[in-house]
Design a protein around this motif. Structure first.
Motif, mmCIF file in Angstrom:
data_model
loop_
_atom_site.group_PDB
_atom_site.id
_atom_site.type_symbol
_atom_site.label_atom_id
_atom_site.label_comp_id
_atom_site.label_asym_id
_atom_site.label_seq_id
_atom_site.Cartn_x
_atom_site.Cartn_y
_atom_site.Cartn_z
ATOM 1 N N ASP A 87 0.651 -1.307 -0.016
ATOM 2 C CA ASP A 87 -0.031 -0.060 -0.185
ATOM 3 C C ASP A 87 0.844 1.254 -0.024
ATOM 4 O OD1 ASP A 87 -2.253 1.678 0.192
ATOM 5 O OD2 ASP A 87 -3.321 0.013 1.423
ATOM 6 N N PHE A 88 0.382 2.602 -0.124
ATOM 7 C CA PHE A 88 1.093 3.629 0.027
ATOM 8 C C PHE A 88 1.532 3.760 1.030
ATOM 9 C CE2 PHE A 88 -3.108 4.940 -2.489
ATOM 10 C CZ PHE A 88 -2.495 5.162 -3.577
ATOM 11 N N PRO A 89 2.956 4.527 0.989
ATOM 12 C CA PRO A 89 3.826 4.786 2.004
ATOM 13 C C PRO A 89 3.257 5.479 3.266
ATOM 14 C CG PRO A 89 5.015 5.369 0.002
ATOM 15 C CD PRO A 89 3.242 5.031 -0.417
ATOM 16 N N GLU A 90 2.061 6.443 3.054
ATOM 17 C CA GLU A 90 1.223 7.035 4.107
ATOM 18 C C GLU A 90 0.592 5.972 4.950
ATOM 19 O OE1 GLU A 90 1.023 10.071 0.565
ATOM 20 O OE2 GLU A 90 1.562 7.869 0.900
ATOM 21 N N TRP B 274 7.682 -2.367 -7.538
ATOM 22 C CA TRP B 274 7.606 -3.041 -6.515
ATOM 23 C C TRP B 274 7.520 -4.529 -6.445
ATOM 24 C CZ3 TRP B 274 3.492 -6.178 -5.726
ATOM 25 C CH2 TRP B 274 2.293 -5.759 -6.367
ATOM 26 N N LYS C 127 2.457 0.197 10.296
ATOM 27 C CA LYS C 127 3.853 -0.409 11.182
ATOM 28 C C LYS C 127 3.529 -0.269 12.742
ATOM 29 C CE LYS C 127 6.946 0.365 7.300
ATOM 30 N NZ LYS C 127 8.068 1.108 6.749
ATOM 31 N N MET D 1 1.304 2.617 5.222
ATOM 32 C CA MET D 1 2.131 1.901 5.722
ATOM 33 C C MET D 1 2.703 2.216 6.914
ATOM 34 S SD MET D 1 2.097 -1.016 4.514
ATOM 35 C CE MET D 1 1.941 -2.142 3.160
ATOM 36 N N GLU D 2 3.022 3.652 7.077
ATOM 37 C CA GLU D 2 3.363 4.252 8.192
ATOM 38 C C GLU D 2 2.585 3.902 9.274
ATOM 39 O OE1 GLU D 2 6.311 5.759 8.857
ATOM 40 O OE2 GLU D 2 6.801 4.736 7.109
ATOM 41 N N SER E 11 5.800 -0.624 0.898
ATOM 42 C CA SER E 11 5.269 0.844 0.892
ATOM 43 C C SER E 11 5.497 1.381 -0.742
ATOM 44 C CB SER E 11 6.323 1.618 1.637
ATOM 45 O OG SER E 11 6.202 1.392 3.050
ATOM 46 N N SER E 12 4.469 1.031 -1.527
ATOM 47 C CA SER E 12 4.190 1.660 -2.665
ATOM 48 C C SER E 12 2.798 1.790 -3.249
ATOM 49 C CB SER E 12 5.277 0.610 -3.631
ATOM 50 O OG SER E 12 4.891 1.102 -5.208
ATOM 51 N N SER E 13 2.408 2.638 -4.171
ATOM 52 C CA SER E 13 1.323 2.535 -4.798
ATOM 53 C C SER E 13 1.162 1.396 -5.759
ATOM 54 C CB SER E 13 1.218 3.756 -5.787
ATOM 55 O OG SER E 13 0.240 3.596 -6.707
#
Length: 271
Positions: free
Chosen positions: A112-115, A142, A121, A117-118, A134-136
């Motif tokens: 999923d998007f980095p935002e 990826w 986590k 995944m933050e 972490s990726s679109s």
């Protein structure tokens, strides 16, 4: 490991919609007729500082049934291929890996998007056999992080509707070119469903559905390697019978009306 303090969440557009599905699964876990038994979803929701009342009314029970059907297809695949690779695309705060509890031989990737995944986590961490990427999902590079030797099961729950048809086609082509064989399961919505919920979704999250599927043969034609295993109307799912009697009658009635019956369908393909 879950932290003891609530987490403030700042997401928008399609990323915010992950809270709709999380809320649906958390509510289900507290029901006496729970379908998913997803205590992890309820735990995560309780630790997030967000006004979940904002996302009520988006068909909570239908989202739970959708998740249950996808879980079932995944479990069947893992019974056949216990050394499989699992890709959970646009995972959000989905707890499927906790519900399924895959064999130690499975390699599982949540993407999923980095935002997103933050936030994720705070509740999950990379470990042997499980990794967050972490990726679109439309970036596609990826995929190079993932071994391609084992059979793959790809799940895209409540995700592809936010892509254009050309983006969906490119994603499917990339997956079927990268892996030797496997299955992919996802949901599609028809134009009636998308138009009916357009204003409410945009007002609540700013998100917009882009891919409409009125005839599943449209999907069949996107990739010649994909062969359809199943196309299940959400209102015809065998898990509808687990809902309270009043809702079972309502959904059964809706299942007789074509525009309603095909509002959401769950598709499974092999390649």
């Amino acid at each position: 490991m879950v932290t003891p303090k609530p987490h403030k969440v700042f997401l928008e557009k399609e990323m915010e919609t992950l809270l709709i599905t999380l809320h649906a699964k958390a509510l289900d876990s507290r029901s006496k007729n729970t379908i998913l038994h997803d205590k992890k979803a309820a735990e995560i929701a309780s630790l997030i500082d967000y006004d979940f009342e904002k996302v009520n009314g988006f068909g909570n029970n239908l989202m739970v049934i959708r998740a249950k059907q996808l879980d079932t297809w995944l479990e069947e695949f893992l019974e056949r291929y216990p050394n499989a690779t699992v890709l959970n695309l646009g995972c959000g705060l989905d707890t499927r890996v906790s519900r399924i509890i895959p064999p130690s031989t499975v390699r599982w990737y949540d993407v999923d998007f980095p935002e997103v995944m933050e936030i994720r986590k705070h509740f999950y961490s990379n470990q042997n056999g499980y990794e967050m990427i972490s990726s679109s999902i439309t970036e596609l590079d990826w995929l190079e992080q993932i071994p391609r030797t084992n059979p793959v099961m790809v799940i895209a729950e409540g995700v592809l509707e936010y892509l254009t048809e050309s983006e969906v086609k490119e994603l499917l082509n990339r997956i079927t070119s990268f892996f030797p064989h496997g299955q992919i399961a996802f949901d599609v919505m028809n134009s009636f469903a998308i138009q009916s919920g357009k204003e409410s979704l945009k007002e609540t999250t700013g998100a917009e559905h882009k891919w409409m599927v009125d005839d599943v043969r449209q999907v069949d034609q996107l990739n010649s390697k994909l062969k359809r295993n199943a196309a299940v109307s959400i209102f015809k799912s065998r898990y509808i019978h687990k809902l309270p009697l009043k809702e079972r009658y309502l959904y059964a009635a809706m299942g007789f009306i074509p525009s309603f019956r095909n509002m959401m369908r769950l598709l499974s393909y092999k390649f």
